[in-house]
Design an enzyme around this catalytic site. Structure first.
Site, PDB file in Angstrom:
ATOM      1  CE  LYS A 281       5.516  13.723   0.307  1.00 25.18           C
ATOM      2  NZ  LYS A 281       4.958  12.792  -0.677  1.00 25.18           N
ATOM      3  CD  GLU A 367      -6.858  15.012 -11.207  1.00 26.89           C
ATOM      4  OE1 GLU A 367      -6.708  14.877  -9.978  1.00 26.89           O
ATOM      5  OE2 GLU A 367      -6.500  16.041 -11.829  1.00 26.89           O
ATOM      6  NE  ARG A 395      -8.932  18.924 -10.000  1.00 27.24           N
ATOM      7  CZ  ARG A 395      -7.886  19.342  -9.294  1.00 27.24           C
ATOM      8  NH1 ARG A 395      -7.250  18.494  -8.503  1.00 27.24           N
ATOM      9  NH2 ARG A 395      -7.458  20.570  -9.379  1.00 27.24           N
TER      10      ARG A 395
END
Length: 627
Positions: A281, A367, A395
């Site tokens: 990253k 979730e 979700r």
């Protein structure tokens, strides 16, 4: 042509990219990184993930015949170079701005955006659907899903892998791994193994051996296990092999030569393939490499220093209010535990995770699991607080109903980013939570109008013996003074904040400041309703008795929202009075800053005033006719 970007400025489509020599690609990657940094510095957006997948993006478009071949990005916060390469370079300055480019892939925006995304872990399911459709049509196109290692923590990704592995469908899944500690495996040997295992010779021998040995069950099983264990010794792919994928990797995701060669090999293979690439990253930009979390999603910044553009000091954000409250409440109540589905920073749990590490649970992008985990904890006497964005709570709706509300378990949902959220657009707006939560039995639902009320509502929810939700917006509030201590509010009680004449504005949550601005011009009463459930019906009866027009105002979809609750309550009481419902209309609101979105929906002071002025004469005339 831009002399500072001699290669990138020549590329308007992937066809232009494929005209380059392989030796030009490393230099193109450097130019792309500079362009990305300068662009995001002026618009804000996702930076670290985009810098990490520059070589991968170039290699994918270089090898695959996009858009004929389908490229499906997961989440989409690593797709900026994809946009640049597919005819949108000149518009990157409009990224995430009103009427500009979306921050995520969007089918309406380009034929190269084969699937619209914003939430994680959908790419493999969508790509498999496309691959199956291509097979049914007899089309030879290839389909590629690019998914990050974080998105692999979600159940949907493994559901799709499990299904795809059971089929003989031509599908390539690229696992972009920028977080797992496997960097020692990446280098010349791993790159060589990846090219070897993806090559035609290996594939031919492997398939030919299967045909010969399958007639000899004992020998075939021995050979299968030997291959599996041999590969397992040098590559961490046993899991994916067991799911039915041919696993290749890990490969250095910044070695564009190795990527191109391996992808070319994989494009020629049949069946489900998984390529594991390792990236970093923030690659190529020191501030983002040293702090990728900070540069995951950023506002405008100085590209030379990495420092954000100075902003005027403002009111405390609602996320900060929650952050302070959850630490204070944890000090007061040792039963409190905090759960988040991979949103520690965004939901304000950094301080809590540092001060109470044994009471903090980050479950990854899962979730559904986060909510049922909380339910299990509540069964055993703990007091779970689930910190979650509104758009992600969608979700876990079944778990909220079935595992929490049905069992009347004391789980507190701290719902951030309620309502319109600005530049991330419709995939991230929390416009529906009041609608889908208020119909759930046993649930107390609160909407704070300012920072202090948010703190008090969180305390209220913590003290209830059943499920509760406090839903607050992104950003800062009006700057209310926050009281010390942990004082609850009386449940189901509204508060009159301005006395007026013929009109009463019934406000749910953050639009209160705008409503007060409109009320000055309308000489209207303003009532801070506070609770969507239970609704203060006594207050409604009194307001209907004293006024000739009621107006409900909410930063939520009008359909099924708090205004609908008001209408239902009035009808149940046989109260017939004109009622105007102001909220988010029945359409998706495109990306812009939050103030622009509120204005578009008529949820600023001017919009509220104009709407009431336009409808008031007819509404009151109707009432007089009834009288």
């Amino acid at each position: 042509m831009n002399p500072d970007l001699p290669l990138l400025s020549r590329i308007d489509t992937p066809h232009d990219l494929r005209a380059l020599r392989p030796g030009d690609l490393p230099r193109l990657a450097d130019e792309a990184r500079r362009f990305l940094i300068d662009t995001v510095a002026t618009t804000g957006g996702h930076l670290a993930a985009n810098l990490g997948c520059v070589e991968l993006t170039l290699a994918l478009h270089y090898v695959f015949d996009t858009p004929q071949d389908r490229l499906v990005w997961d989440v989409g916060h690593q797709s900026y170079l994809h946009k640049i390469l597919t005819g949108r370079r000149a518009r990157m300055g409009s990224l995430r701005q009103k009427d500009g480019l979306a921050g995520f892939p969007k089918r309406e925006e380009s034929v190269y955006d084969s699937f619209g995304v914003g939430h994680s872990s959908t790419s493999i399911s969508a790509a498999l659907g496309m691959a199956l459709a291509a097979a049914r049509a007899g089309d030879a196109r290839r389909v590629v899903a690019v998914i990050g290692d974080g998105a692999m923590t979600a159940g949907q990704a493994f559901e799709a892998l499990n299904h795809a592995g059971s089929l003989d469908t031509n599908l390539l899944v690229v696992l972009n791994d920028n977080d797992m500690s496997i960097s020692p495996n990446v280098g010349g040997l791993s790159n060589y193994l990846a090219r070897l295992l993806s090559g035609r010779t290996y594939a031919t021998v492997r398939e030919g051996s299967k045909k010969v040995l399958q007639g000899m069950p004992t020998v075939w099983e021995l050979a299968r296990r030997a291959e599996e264990h041999m590969k397992g010794m040098v590559i961490p792919g046993t899991l994916f092999e067991e799911l039915g994928f041919n696993y290749i990797g890990p490969i250095d995701g910044h070695d564009i030569g190795a990527l191109v060669k391996t992808l070319r090999n994989l494009r020629a293979l049949r069946g489900p393939q998984l390529l594991h690439v390792v990236t970093r990253k923030g690659k190529g930009y020191a501030p983002a490499e040293s702090n990728p979390c900070k540069f995951h999603g950023v506002g405008k910044f100085d590209p030379h220093t990495g420092q954000g553009t100075a902003a005027a000091a403002g009111a405390m954000t609602y996320t900060q209010v929650f952050s302070d409250w959850v630490c204070d409440m944890a000090e007061a109540d040792e039963r409190l535990v905090a759960i988040t589905p991979a949103m520690r920073e965004g939901s304000g749990l950094v301080s809590f995770s540092q001060r109470f590490p044994q009471r903090y649970y980050d479950v990854g992008i899962a979730e559904q699991h986060s909510v049922t985990l909380a339910a299990g904890m509540a069964c055993e006497g703990l007091r779970p607080v689930v910190a979650i964005y509104s758009t992600f709570l969608q979700r876990a709706y079944d778990q909220l109903i079935h595992d929490v509300a049905l069992q009347k378990l004391p789980v507190l949902f701290a719902i951030d980013r309620g309502g319109l959220v600005g530049n991330d657009g419709p995939t991230h707006s929390g416009n529906y939570d009041l609608s889908f939560l208020r119909c759930v039995p046993n649930l107390t639902l609160m909407t704070p109008a300012d920072e202090n009320e948010c703190r008090r509502m969180l305390t209220t929810g913590m003290q209830l013996e059943g499920p509760a939700a406090v839903r607050y917006p992104r950003g800062s509030g009006p700057g209310a003074t926050i009281e010390a201590g942990l004082q609850p509010l009386p449940v189901g009680r509204a508060a009159i904040v301005r006395e007026g004449r013929e009109i009463a504005l019934l406000v749910f949550g953050s639009p209160l400041a705008a409503a007060l601005g409109a009320a000055e011009r309308l000489d209207a009463t303003v009532i801070n309703m506070r609770f969507v459930k239970p609704l203060d019906t006594a207050c409604l009866r009194a307001a209907a008795a004293r006024h000739r027009l009621l107006v409900s105002i909410e930063d939520n979809a009008v359909a099924g929202g708090a205004g609908s609750a008001v209408s239902e309550a009035l009808l149940a009481e046989n109260i017939y009075i004109p009622l105007i419902l102001i909220g988010i209309p029945d359409r998706f609101i495109e990306h812009a800053n939050r103030d622009q979105q509120l204005s578009e929906c008529g949820l600023d002071a001017a919009g509220i005033y104009q709407r009431v002025q336009a409808e008031m004469p007819g509404a009151i005339a109707t009432l007089r006719a009834v009288d």
